[in-house]
Enzyme design. Structure first.
Site, PDB file in Angstrom:
ATOM      1  N   LYS A   9       0.847  -1.199   0.000  1.00  0.00           N
ATOM      2  CA  LYS A   9       0.000   0.000   0.000  1.00  0.00           C
ATOM      3  C   LYS A   9       0.878   1.244   0.000  1.00  0.00           C
ATOM      4  CE  LYS A   9      -4.082  -2.007   2.086  1.00  0.00           C
ATOM      5  NZ  LYS A   9      -4.747  -2.346   3.340  1.00  0.00           N
ATOM      6  N   ASN A  10       2.170   1.058  -0.198  1.00  0.00           N
ATOM      7  CA  ASN A  10       3.112   2.178  -0.220  1.00  0.00           C
ATOM      8  C   ASN A  10       3.091   2.809  -1.625  1.00  0.00           C
ATOM      9  OD1 ASN A  10       5.562   3.610  -0.721  1.00  0.00           O
ATOM     10  ND2 ASN A  10       6.472   2.679   1.093  1.00  0.00           N
ATOM     11  N   LYS A  13       6.385   2.980  -3.614  1.00  0.00           N
ATOM     12  CA  LYS A  13       6.763   1.713  -4.265  1.00  0.00           C
ATOM     13  C   LYS A  13       5.905   1.478  -5.503  1.00  0.00           C
ATOM     14  CE  LYS A  13       7.972  -0.950  -0.089  1.00  0.00           C
ATOM     15  NZ  LYS A  13       7.609  -2.154   0.684  1.00  0.00           N
ATOM     16  N   ASP A  70       9.844  -6.111   0.373  1.00  0.00           N
ATOM     17  CA  ASP A  70      10.196  -5.631   1.708  1.00  0.00           C
ATOM     18  C   ASP A  70      11.558  -4.982   1.586  1.00  0.00           C
ATOM     19  OD1 ASP A  70       9.053  -5.481   4.448  1.00  0.00           O
ATOM     20  OD2 ASP A  70      11.060  -6.203   4.925  1.00  0.00           O
ATOM     21  N   PHE A 153      10.814   8.697  -2.154  1.00  0.00           N
ATOM     22  CA  PHE A 153      10.014   8.598  -0.935  1.00  0.00           C
ATOM     23  C   PHE A 153      10.920   8.129   0.182  1.00  0.00           C
ATOM     24  CE2 PHE A 153       9.974   4.321  -2.637  1.00  0.00           C
ATOM     25  CZ  PHE A 153       9.922   3.478  -1.540  1.00  0.00           C
ATOM     26  N   GLY A 154      10.352   7.995   1.372  1.00  0.00           N
ATOM     27  CA  GLY A 154      11.108   7.432   2.492  1.00  0.00           C
ATOM     28  C   GLY A 154      12.341   8.246   2.842  1.00  0.00           C
ATOM     29  N   LYS A 176      16.775   7.061 -10.692  1.00  0.00           N
ATOM     30  CA  LYS A 176      16.650   6.199  -9.497  1.00  0.00           C
ATOM     31  C   LYS A 176      16.297   4.777  -9.936  1.00  0.00           C
ATOM     32  CE  LYS A 176      14.301   5.200  -5.190  1.00  0.00           C
ATOM     33  NZ  LYS A 176      13.289   5.452  -4.168  1.00  0.00           N
ATOM     34  N   HIS A 181      18.069  -0.202  -5.308  1.00  0.00           N
ATOM     35  CA  HIS A 181      17.937  -1.569  -4.782  1.00  0.00           C
ATOM     36  C   HIS A 181      16.735  -2.276  -5.423  1.00  0.00           C
ATOM     37  CE1 HIS A 181      15.879   1.519  -2.625  1.00  0.00           C
ATOM     38  NE2 HIS A 181      15.218   0.722  -1.848  1.00  0.00           N
ATOM     39  N   ARG A 182      15.649  -1.516  -5.604  1.00  0.00           N
ATOM     40  CA  ARG A 182      14.417  -2.112  -6.161  1.00  0.00           C
ATOM     41  C   ARG A 182      14.620  -2.470  -7.634  1.00  0.00           C
ATOM     42  NH1 ARG A 182      11.719   1.357  -3.903  1.00  0.00           N
ATOM     43  NH2 ARG A 182      11.385  -0.025  -2.142  1.00  0.00           N
TER      44      ARG A 182
HETATM   45  O1  LIG Z   1      14.282   6.436   0.754  1.00  0.00           O
HETATM   46  C1  LIG Z   1      13.841   5.341   0.492  1.00  0.00           C
HETATM   47  N1  LIG Z   1      13.901   4.911  -0.792  1.00  0.00           N
HETATM   48  C2  LIG Z   1      13.524   3.710  -1.183  1.00  0.00           C
HETATM   49  O2  LIG Z   1      13.594   3.358  -2.366  1.00  0.00           O
HETATM   50  C3  LIG Z   1      13.037   2.862  -0.153  1.00  0.00           C
HETATM   51  N2  LIG Z   1      12.614   1.610  -0.144  1.00  0.00           N
HETATM   52  C4  LIG Z   1      12.264   1.362   1.119  1.00  0.00           C
HETATM   53  N3  LIG Z   1      12.484   2.411   1.911  1.00  0.00           N
HETATM   54  C5  LIG Z   1      12.214   2.545   3.355  1.00  0.00           C
HETATM   55  O3  LIG Z   1      11.920   1.310   3.889  1.00  0.00           O
HETATM   56  C6  LIG Z   1      10.535   1.217   4.228  1.00  0.00           C
HETATM   57  C7  LIG Z   1       9.997  -0.035   3.643  1.00  0.00           C
HETATM   58  O4  LIG Z   1       9.278  -0.781   4.595  1.00  0.00           O
HETATM   59  P1  LIG Z   1       8.302  -1.882   4.040  1.00  0.00           P
HETATM   60  O5  LIG Z   1       9.030  -2.681   3.007  1.00  0.00           O
HETATM   61  O6  LIG Z   1       7.691  -2.611   5.152  1.00  0.00           O
HETATM   62  O7  LIG Z   1       7.220  -1.042   3.246  1.00  0.00           O
HETATM   63  P2  LIG Z   1       5.944  -0.254   3.732  1.00  0.00           P
HETATM   64  O8  LIG Z   1       5.542  -0.689   5.110  1.00  0.00           O
HETATM   65  O9  LIG Z   1       6.159   1.197   3.512  1.00  0.00           O
HETATM   66  O10 LIG Z   1       4.862  -0.775   2.664  1.00  0.00           O
HETATM   67  P3  LIG Z   1       4.388  -2.306   2.414  1.00  0.00           P
HETATM   68  O11 LIG Z   1       4.986  -2.701   1.106  1.00  0.00           O
HETATM   69  O12 LIG Z   1       4.884  -3.144   3.546  1.00  0.00           O
HETATM   70  O13 LIG Z   1       2.894  -2.241   2.331  1.00  0.00           O
HETATM   71  C8  LIG Z   1       9.880   2.399   3.525  1.00  0.00           C
HETATM   72  O14 LIG Z   1       8.704   2.806   4.170  1.00  0.00           O
HETATM   73  C9  LIG Z   1      10.994   3.413   3.578  1.00  0.00           C
HETATM   74  O15 LIG Z   1      11.029   3.991   4.839  1.00  0.00           O
HETATM   75  C10 LIG Z   1      12.963   3.345   1.162  1.00  0.00           C
HETATM   76  N4  LIG Z   1      13.340   4.577   1.474  1.00  0.00           N
HETATM   77 MG   LIG Z   2       5.601  -2.626   5.594  1.00  0.00          MG
END
Ligand SMILES: O=c1[nH]c(=O)c2ncn([C@@H]3O[C@H](COP(=O)(O)OP(=O)(O)OP(=O)(O)O)[C@@H](O)[C@H]3O)c2[nH]1
Ligand SMILES: [Mg+2]
Length: 204
Positions: A9-10, A13, A70, A153-154, A176, A181-182
């Site tokens: 739900k991000n 992403k 993740d 983001f993030g 990006k 990483h993605r």
């Molecule tokens: O600057 C960033 N650039 C990126 O490219 C990136 N990728 C991940 N992150 C961080 O790591 C958490 C993932 O946690 P996460 O994998 O549990 O996702 P989430 O909880 O946001 O969504 P969901 O996929 O679980 O629904 C995110 O919220 C970010 O804080 C990033 N930060």
């Molecule tokens: Mg999560």
């Protein structure tokens, strides 16, 4: 296959996956399109475990192939934190600005050469009736002393990519999506795509 569900739900992403899959002619759906799929608790101690948990829960519910991501940030000076807790570092409500503020305050006084960090991404592909496949990739950089840039983001505004001389948030989305990483994890997945998806995916 013309469509894939990403179990997230991000919105950040979703945007990146939509761009990455568009090049491959595949439309991306996410859990924002399937609001009835319940959230699962990310109880794993690794990115790979959590990606598997999220992918399998959504695939079981939707009865179709699902990819989950993740990801998170590991900072060397903090012993690898925030790691799998990156999203909820400053609290369960998942606030990017508060996460960044907490990170910068924990790193106060740490000189630039010791502010090394890496983003991790684990992607899990769950297909009902098959074993789940997981691939992982990382992207190395440094944590800046102040946020810069509006993209991504993030933690992107404080993640400095030395090869580009910019933070992730200062890069264009296309840039990006080459080095992240993605993007790297998705490229690995693509190498194994035929083995993972096989005929089932092709008949979608
Ligand atoms: O600057 C960033 N650039 C990126 O490219 C990136 N990728 C991940 N992150 C961080 O790591 C958490 C993932 O946690 P996460 O994998 O549990 O996702 P989430 O909880 O946001 O969504 P969901 O996929 O679980 O629904 C995110 O919220 C970010 O804080 C990033 N930060
Ligand atoms: Mg999560």
């Amino acid at each position: 296959m013309t469509e894939i569900v990403i179990a997230t739900k991000n919105a950040g992403k979703v945007r990146e996956f939509a761009a990455l899959f568009e090049k491959r002619g595949i439309e991306v759906k996410s859990l924002l399109d399937f609001p009835d799929v319940p959230d699962v608790e990310e109880t794993g101690s690794t990115f790979a475990e959590n990606a598997k948990i999220k992918a399998e829960a959504a695939a079981d519910r939707l009865r179709r192939p699902v990819i989950a991501d993740d990801s998170g940030l590991a900072v060397d000076a903090l012993g690898g934190r925030p790691g799998v807790y990156s999203a909820r570092y400053a609290g369960e409500e998942k606030n990017d600005a508060r996460n960044i503020a907490k990170l910068l305050s924990e790193l106060e006084g740490v000189p630039m050469e010791k502010r090394t960090a890496r983003f991790h991404c684990a992607l899990a592909v769950a297909i009902p009736g098959r074993p789940t496949a997981v691939v992982e990739a990382t992207c190395d950089g440094y944590i800046t002393e102040a946020p810069r840039g509006e993209g991504g983001f993030g933690y992107d505004p404080v993640f400095y990519v030395p090869e580009r001389g910019k933070t992730m948030a200062e890069l264009a989305p296309d840039e990006k999506n080459v080095i992240s990483h993605r993007a790297k994890a998705l490229a690995k997945l693509e190498e194994q795509w035929d083995d993972i998806i096989g005929e089932k995916g092709e008949s979608e």
